[in-house]
Every structure is written in C-alpha cells, then in structure tokens.
Design an enzyme around this catalytic site. Sequence first.
Site, PDB file in Angstrom:
ATOM      1  N   HIS A 143      -9.949  14.143  21.686  1.00  0.00           N
ATOM      2  CA  HIS A 143     -11.318  14.483  22.067  1.00  0.00           C
ATOM      3  C   HIS A 143     -11.963  15.437  21.048  1.00  0.00           C
ATOM      4  O   HIS A 143     -13.130  15.287  20.683  1.00  0.00           O
ATOM      5  CB  HIS A 143     -11.298  15.095  23.474  1.00  0.00           C
ATOM      6  CG  HIS A 143     -12.610  15.614  23.930  1.00  0.00           C
ATOM      7  ND1 HIS A 143     -12.917  16.958  23.945  1.00  0.00           N
ATOM      8  CD2 HIS A 143     -13.723  14.971  24.374  1.00  0.00           C
ATOM      9  CE1 HIS A 143     -14.147  17.122  24.394  1.00  0.00           C
ATOM     10  NE2 HIS A 143     -14.655  15.941  24.662  1.00  0.00           N
TER      11      HIS A 143
ATOM     12  N   GLU B 223     -17.733  22.492  27.640  1.00  0.00           N
ATOM     13  CA  GLU B 223     -17.550  21.168  28.244  1.00  0.00           C
ATOM     14  C   GLU B 223     -16.421  21.232  29.290  1.00  0.00           C
ATOM     15  O   GLU B 223     -16.532  20.685  30.383  1.00  0.00           O
ATOM     16  CB  GLU B 223     -17.230  20.132  27.158  1.00  0.00           C
ATOM     17  CG  GLU B 223     -17.215  18.709  27.684  1.00  0.00           C
ATOM     18  CD  GLU B 223     -16.985  17.665  26.588  1.00  0.00           C
ATOM     19  OE1 GLU B 223     -16.816  18.036  25.410  1.00  0.00           O
ATOM     20  OE2 GLU B 223     -16.952  16.472  26.931  1.00  0.00           O
TER      21      GLU B 223
ATOM     22  N   GLU C   8     -12.965  13.571  18.019  1.00  0.00           N
ATOM     23  CA  GLU C   8     -14.187  12.811  18.295  1.00  0.00           C
ATOM     24  C   GLU C   8     -15.423  13.687  18.054  1.00  0.00           C
ATOM     25  O   GLU C   8     -16.355  13.292  17.367  1.00  0.00           O
ATOM     26  CB  GLU C   8     -14.148  12.317  19.752  1.00  0.00           C
ATOM     27  CG  GLU C   8     -15.418  11.635  20.232  1.00  0.00           C
ATOM     28  CD  GLU C   8     -15.934  12.209  21.534  1.00  0.00           C
ATOM     29  OE1 GLU C   8     -17.032  12.798  21.534  1.00  0.00           O
ATOM     30  OE2 GLU C   8     -15.233  12.085  22.570  1.00  0.00           O
ATOM     31  N   HIS C   9     -15.400  14.901  18.585  1.00  0.00           N
ATOM     32  CA  HIS C   9     -16.538  15.811  18.365  1.00  0.00           C
ATOM     33  C   HIS C   9     -16.738  16.084  16.873  1.00  0.00           C
ATOM     34  O   HIS C   9     -17.850  16.083  16.370  1.00  0.00           O
ATOM     35  CB  HIS C   9     -16.272  17.154  19.056  1.00  0.00           C
ATOM     36  CG  HIS C   9     -16.733  17.196  20.480  1.00  0.00           C
ATOM     37  ND1 HIS C   9     -17.632  18.131  20.927  1.00  0.00           N
ATOM     38  CD2 HIS C   9     -16.419  16.434  21.547  1.00  0.00           C
ATOM     39  CE1 HIS C   9     -17.845  17.948  22.218  1.00  0.00           C
ATOM     40  NE2 HIS C   9     -17.112  16.925  22.625  1.00  0.00           N
TER      41      HIS C   9
END
Lengths: 435, 430
Positions: free
Chosen positions: A72, A147, A75-76
């Site tokens: 994740h 998040e 991905e950012h």
Amino acid sequence: MKPPEQVIQRNRLLGEEVYRYNLDPGMELYVLPKPGYIKKYAIFSTRFGSIDNRYRVEGGEGIQELPDGVAHFLEHKLFEDERGNVFDRFASLGASANAFTSFTNTTYLFSCTSFFEENLELLLDFVQEPYFTEETVQKEQGIIGQEIQMYADHPRWKVFTNLLGALYQEHPVRRDIAGSLESIAQINPELLYRCYQTYYHPSNMAVFVVGDLEPGRVAEQVQENLSRRPYRPLGEIERFYPEEPPEIKERRVTAELTVSNPIIYIGFKDPEVDKLGGEELFRQEIIMELLMEILFGHSEPLYNQLYQEGLIDAQFEAGYTAEQTYGYALIGGESRDPEELYRRILEAIEEMQKKGISREQFERHRRNILGGFIRRFNSLEFIAYNFLGYRFKGIDLFRFPELLQQVTLGQVTAALEKNLAERYHAVSIINPRTG
Amino acid sequence: MNKEIYAKELPNGIRVVFLPTRKFKTVSLGFFIHQELREDLASSHALLGEVLRRGSRRFPDNIAVRRELERLYGAELATDVLKKGERHLLSFSLSMVHDQYGPEIPDLFHRGMALLGSLVAEPLQEGEGFKPDYLDQEKEQLEREIRGLINDKTLYAMQRCLSTMCAGERFGIYKLGELEGLATVTPVSLWRYYQEVLSSNPLELYVVGEVEPERVFDTAERVFSFDRRPREEPLPATVVNKAVEEVKFKQEELPVNQAKLILGYRTNIRPGERLFYPLLVYNGVLGGFPHSKLFLNVRERASLAYYVHSRIERHKGIMVISSGIEGANYEQARGIIEEQVRAIARGEISRQEMENTRRGLINQLRTGEDNPFQKINLMLDQAIGGQGENTEEMVEKINEVTAGQVAEVAAGIQLDTVYLLQGREGGSSS
C-alpha cells in the site's frame, strides 16, 4: 518491430470479445472494445498485495520479509517522482487517475475521454519509474497515518478486519492492508526499491484497457513502451505464507466504537480453499454465491422474517470471497440485537442442512445471478478490475455463465455441509461505546 | 454525440423523459416524486418510499416483489431519498437487462414498468391507511438510520456543519427528517399525505436504453394512468442568497481517532446564472481534484490529511470543504485551507490550474454519458434547476470561463460556518 500476436476470446451470451497479447518481457495485455462508449478506462496491476510479505526470487537472495503495509505504501509513493505529483500530469491530459491496494494486488488506473494514448503512456511510465527518497517517504508516513486513523473509526471496516483476525491464526490476511502506525514507520526507500524490483517486473503484472478502441494499436503502443526499458528476465517469485490450520483462531471478538447500533459479522473459514486452483476455485466461488443467495437472499423467508423483526436492515449482506490462499463466507450487518441475530443465523443454516435446498430455489437464484452478471457489463470499471483480478488467479471471467450453468444442486448442498460447518465459524461484534 | 432526448407529458401531467441509446446491456428506469423540503413534511416524504417498496396490491409483500425481480432476470430495484437544494425527492430506480438477454420473457420492458407502476399507483391499503405493520417496521428502520448518521463520521460532520450553517433555513433539514417528526406519522396520516402528493406534486419518469420511443410512452401511459390534479404553481424555489453576518464556529467532541474539519461557504450563485460555470471552475481549482490547491497544500506539502476536498451543492449555492486530520493540527490545517481560499481571491490561479480544472470538469461531464443513472441524475438536476443544455453545450460553457470570472466568484464567496469534530481520550479501541 513486428506487431504483437493477438488471441481473441469471445463470449456469445455477453456479446463481448477481449483481445489478449503476450508482450515481452512476459506481460499480458487485454483490450476489450466497447463501441459507443465515450469513456476509456485502463488499469495496470501487479500481483502484489498486503499478504505478499514473505518471498524469494528464483536465483536471487534468500527469503525477504516485509513489514505490514509495504504494498500500500508503494502504491502511494509511485505517484510522486523528481518532477513532482503524477496526478498533475494526468490532470493536464484531462484524465482522472487513482490506485488501490487489496490483500492480493495493487492496481493503478485512469479514465479519460480525450488524449487516450498520452494518458496510457503516462500510466505505463509512472508505474515503471519509481522514485523514493528519505524525505518523500517520511512525508507519506504522515498521510498514510491519517488514512489508518480514518479506517480505525470506520465501523464496517473494523468489524471486518476483526473477523479476519478471529478466523485466521497465522495468515497475513488477518492484518490491515495499510499496516499499522508502527509497521509503516519501518519503511524506507531502500526497502521500497527492493520490493519494487521484484513485484513490479512486467512478468508479474498485466494491463487491461476498455473503451471504444482499436486493440492492435493499443498493443503496439504498450509493446513499444516496454521495449524501451532494459528489463532482464526475472526468475519465478516464490511467495511464502505461514502454515494455516483449518481451525479458527478464536470464536468471538468484540470491540467498542462510537456507533448508534451494534454491528455483527459472522464468518465461516473455508478449510480447503488453498487446495483448489484456477477454474475449480471459480467454481467454488459460484457455488458459494448461489448458496448464500439461497440462504439469505432478499426473496427468501429468512431475510424477510429477520427484517420484519427489526433484527437486520436492508444493508444486511451475505457473500463469499476466495483467493488462492484463503477464503471465507461472511454474513451480517447492523442489528439491534446481535446475539439474537447470531443465534438465528446458525439455526437457519442448521435447519437448511437438515431440510435441504429445493430445485425451485436453486434454479430461481441461478437465473437471478446470471442476470446480475450481465448487467454489470455496463461498467467499464467492473469489467477491467474483475477480468484482471480473476486472471491473476488463473481464471477467465468469461467462463462465468457456463460454469454457473454447470453447477449442480448436489454441489451446492455439499457446500452447505462443508463450507458452513459450525466448527469453522467466528463472530465479530462492534458494540456502541458506553459512557 | 448529442443523443436526442424525447420528453412528453402524459395526459395526467406526469413528465416522461426518454434517452434512447444502444450502448448499455440494460434498460434503466428512474421515477421521482418531487416535494419541497419542509420540516413538517420531511419525515413523511422520507418514509414513503420504504413503505411503498414493501408491497402493492399486485405484489403484496417483499417476497412477491423480489420474486418478480428475479423473474425479470435479476433486475435491481432501489428506493432512495434525495435532497437537491430545498427540493426533497423520493426516487425509485429499476435496472433490468435488455429484452435480448431474456428471450423467454417476451416483454421484459413492460413487466419492469408494470412492477414500478404497481408499487407507485397500487399501494396496499388497510382501513383508511397503509398497512400498520409495514409502517411500524419501516418507522423503526428509518429511526435507526437517522440515529446511524453518526456511524459515518465524515457524513456526520458534514451534516452537523450544514445544519448549523442553515439553521432556520429549509436546507438545514436533514433529508431523512427528524425523530420527533417521525414519531407522529401514522398509517392514516401517511396515506393521506401520499394521496395528496400522488395527485398534485410533480412526478417524473426517466427511461434510458434501447427501446422504441412509442413503446416507452405507450407503456408509461398505460402503467401510470391514474387520475391526477397537478398543482398550478411550481414548488417553491431554493433560496440561495444569504449574507453572512458573523462566521459561526461549532465544535463537538467524540471518542474518535481522527478529527473532522468542515468549512461551509456561501457562494450566492445558482444554476443558470452567469457565474455558475465559473463557480464550477473555482471549486475545481480550489479542491475538486487531486491537482487542486487543497490536495496539494494540505496533503502533499504539509502531510496533514489523507483526504481534503471541496464540493458544491449546486442548487443551494453552498460550498463545503471537508478533511480528516489529527486533532492537534486543527489550527494549522484550518490556516492552510483558508490561505488557499484567499490565494484564489488574490487572483493566484496559474494557467495550468485553469486548464487542468477545465479538462477535469469536461472529463467528468463526458464520462457521465456512459452511466445510465448518472445520466438520469444529470437530467433531473437540470429539470430542477431549469436548464436544458446538453453535454457538449456545457463543455462549451466550461471552455468559455475566464480567470477573471473565477476571481469574480472568489470575491463573492463568504465563509459561513466552521465545524470541528474533535477526538478525545479513548479513540483507539484495539
């Protein structure tokens, strides 16, 4: 450069065809033409999700271990490079870009109505050009930290992840996709580059494009883009998952959150899903989808009885998920009395196990599911994401109607016994915070 | 790509809008019952769809309705309550596969329309009202849904900001109504309310898909043939202009992990006005996209938030900025947000920001063409706002917006309310 060879897969019922290309060095490209659509949609996916945190590359160093949340985080971070923010470049081409990470893969995407080729080029470029520095990684820790906090306040997410934690003893699906504040603090540029070299090799990735497009031209463009880069062949990626016993970890997990009503999810761990593969896995999903509809569908007496008693609301859900290494059925939603709902659901399963499923129910739901499947082919997003997601599991999405037709009442009945066996279930409850 | 849209009024005043298109596998229906958003009516209007959905004379309970949907080859039916400015709408939507996929049912389209028509026009009556058990069950469900707003902290914070900002205005009313109003609804009062609404309020049916126009209108006329006496005057328009005397501030504390900061602004611009399209561009430059000032400065530069964006409520002329932050960073986050608003007002808009925003808005408009229910929603917005541009005409208007007009929008925008949902001890429960 000679034009890439194409294979066409057709589905007559859906009236759709998809063009497949195998491009050097080992990447699959799919193009599904949608005449008349204005929007064009492309996704670029890698088989790298939150559960892939122990791996070894054939011919490479030893087993690598990753802290939770790396897929994740990566991905950012791909959205930023020396020139700044990639979103700005999509914006100047009129496209809307995004990405998401699941337990099993990471997907980058855009949709546009103009400058398709430029946007596709940008998608291919930014995903293939990593840029990580100490400073940008540190900055992202703050953003992802928020998040994680947002999800921590999200009741449905919380009750779901708690359930997976109760069903699974060792498998990393029991941990949050984004990791934790502690685990992401361990991430640094060197680690990201190391994962990137393995999991973002084209042989571990695929592209799916859908819209009013000429497949051959798209194939040439993607091949040209890949051929510019000095890829060397990558050995097989071996992923290691801990030995997971069929038994659940714990029967019950509860938590408190600021909510108006309790929420309950009941899960049944699939004890044998990791022994299936390819089409058998798909068949299992279809059997279970049918079973869940027959038991809990809105047209069945059980749902209506529970609704009339106020034990469930219209958001009550029942479904089944299967990946190569884990699978579970999930039932639940908000309830004024989760204990009573829990009791009634187990009771209903037991009763159906005794009484059996009627042919009429079976045929009615089979037809209903097929109609729902056809309707979803309106959505470019549904087509692209599901086609590749299934492809990564060795499954052809177009086989759905035929496999659904092949499923027998006997198979569904067998699944009712095996997959909803009482000993493999766990329950997760969120209660309203008191005081 | 301008598809022709057919619109016709049935003899009883129901407006039927039909968009023919061959690209979808479905035929999509949207039926809307319009009402003004009013405190004394809100609960009844919100409750109505849920009670009607439970059954009609021909399909007397939910099982009968659901089985008919199954026979229609897995059709999907949904009811919803919408708030568009100070208009309150009850919506039914039905999506079914096109006739060609269900050859064994010769008239799928007609059966789908008939089901919708039956739910609307043939409600189940018991005595002088709706069936009391259906009503009681749906009241309980709606009560839970109203209380359940707090489960989604983002929506909760947004609604709290708007109800503070618009206290005393009709727009401040929650779309599901309030608990007090709900408690007073009875089977008879709701029945009378429905008879009144069905007879006199604006009703609209939208159809999107591959059907012959005559078949659409003929079927509609047969299915929705009840007698009506439509009201003469249109429903009252949304009140848009309101001067801000003093910025309101409201803070609440809850045990949550993430604080929510919401800023509500008055734009005083309504659809159809000269500055409406410049307002859309303004919002895009400020916070509508990942290239916007808010995303860039609050998230990417200061690393304070995962999400931060601005949205326009087009009918009411309100703009809302929403973000999730660490409670301790409230001052800093608010400072950066307000600085972005001031920067636009000073005219600090780059050519690239203008162009990217234009393209982003155009992309949104055009992609809406590929989703039947987005298309229906757009046509509905236009019906309420009184516009009739097609997509390419809207694109043209966005292309004509100048930086000067955006600055003009900025000059007229006023902060009205700041709402902060602050975390307190006990947020983390793990």
